[in-house]
Scaffold this active site. Structure first.
Site, PDB file in Angstrom:
ATOM      1  N   ASP A   8       0.864  -1.183   0.000  1.00 12.61           N
ATOM      2  CA  ASP A   8       0.000   0.000   0.000  1.00 12.61           C
ATOM      3  C   ASP A   8       0.895   1.225   0.000  1.00 12.61           C
ATOM      4  O   ASP A   8       1.776   1.357   0.861  1.00 12.61           O
ATOM      5  CB  ASP A   8      -0.899   0.012   1.245  1.00 12.61           C
ATOM      6  CG  ASP A   8      -2.006  -1.031   1.160  1.00 12.61           C
ATOM      7  OD1 ASP A   8      -2.063  -1.765   0.155  1.00 12.61           O
ATOM      8  OD2 ASP A   8      -2.797  -1.126   2.111  1.00 12.61           O
ATOM      9  N   ASP A 127     -15.364  -3.348  -1.587  1.00 10.41           N
ATOM     10  CA  ASP A 127     -14.974  -3.120  -0.200  1.00 10.41           C
ATOM     11  C   ASP A 127     -16.242  -2.878   0.609  1.00 10.41           C
ATOM     12  O   ASP A 127     -17.059  -2.033   0.230  1.00 10.41           O
ATOM     13  CB  ASP A 127     -14.053  -1.909  -0.095  1.00 10.41           C
ATOM     14  CG  ASP A 127     -12.870  -2.015  -1.055  1.00 10.41           C
ATOM     15  OD1 ASP A 127     -12.347  -3.131  -1.200  1.00 10.41           O
ATOM     16  OD2 ASP A 127     -12.484  -0.993  -1.654  1.00 10.41           O
TER      17      ASP A 127
END
Length: 238
Positions: A8, A127
């Site tokens: 990330d 998500d």
């Protein structure tokens, strides 16, 4: 089953968040390309990259680091975060990214995703918080059920769905196998579990489920709780 180690990117650094909160970022490396190289040395085939700044900005925000990663490793790369138009998709494909993840735009404009999936290697990022889809870098929770969004892309040419239970992401509390399986069954698309991996037991549970095509590993590796080599051996990766 594929195991996809994750990087990330936030402000050019490799970080991990807890529950998607930007102010929870813990920095693990100032040189993300070196982390990618390590994954390759351990035997990984894939690398999962999220441009966190890009997810919030709605446009690429860590391009130099992504280029550096691509130049320094031979892994297949899937990338998400801030991809909202075809121009960005084309730019990343030309850069050598193997698959693009479309998230927020999949909720707002599912037809765009279907059109892109007909031309490019596309994965959909779903998500969810309590089963409801979250968008804009998880800053907003919509009124759409995650399974309904998954059904939308059945037979649409999408290569994979990456589904994240936000409540578990970065928490090292175990994968939500039931949620991942529900997305896989609703869509009929290869579904990759994301969020909550804590150790080798999660790898075994996802593998034994039979309906899960892959899993993303982040904090469990960075915190030394999961031996990636052992994980790859467990799924017959090497």
């Amino acid at each position: 089953m594929d195991i996809l180690p994750a990087i990330d990117l936030k402000d050019g650094k490799a970080v991990r968040l807890s529950k998607g909160l930007m102010d929870s970022a813990k920095i693990y490396s100032d040189e993300p390309w070196q982390v990618a190289k390590k994954f390759e040395e351990l035997g990984s085939k894939w690398l999962h990259i999220v441009d966190l700044n890009g997810a919030f900005a709605g446009e690429p925000a860590n391009l130099e680091q992504i280029k550096k990663i691509r130049e320094n490793c031979n892994l297949k790369i899937e990338l998400g975060g801030g991809i909202r138009d075809e121009e960005t998709i084309k730019m990343y494909i030309e850069l050598g990214v193997d698959r693009l993840i479309l998230g927020s735009i999949a909720v707002k404009d599912p037809q765009f995703v279907k059109d892109m999936a007909a031309k490019y290697p596309i994965a959909v990022g779903i998500d969810a918080m309590d089963g409801m889809v979250a968008v804009e870098g998880w800053a907003e929770v919509s009124s759409m059920k995650a399974t309904d969004l998954a059904k939308e892309f059945a037979n649409a040419g999408v290569e994979a769905i990456i589904c994240t239970d936000i409540s578990k992401d970065g928490m090292l509390c175990g994968v939500n196998v039931e949620f991942t399986e529900s997305i896989a069954l609703a869509s009929g698309i290869d579904t990759i579990a994301s969020g909550g991996v804590k150790d080798i037991t999660d790898v075994l549970e996802c593998k034994d489920n039979g309906n899960i095509a892959g899993m993303i590993v982040g904090k469990a590796f960075y915190e030394g709780r999961l031996d990636l080599k052992e994980a790859f051996d467990t799924v017959g990766h090497i």
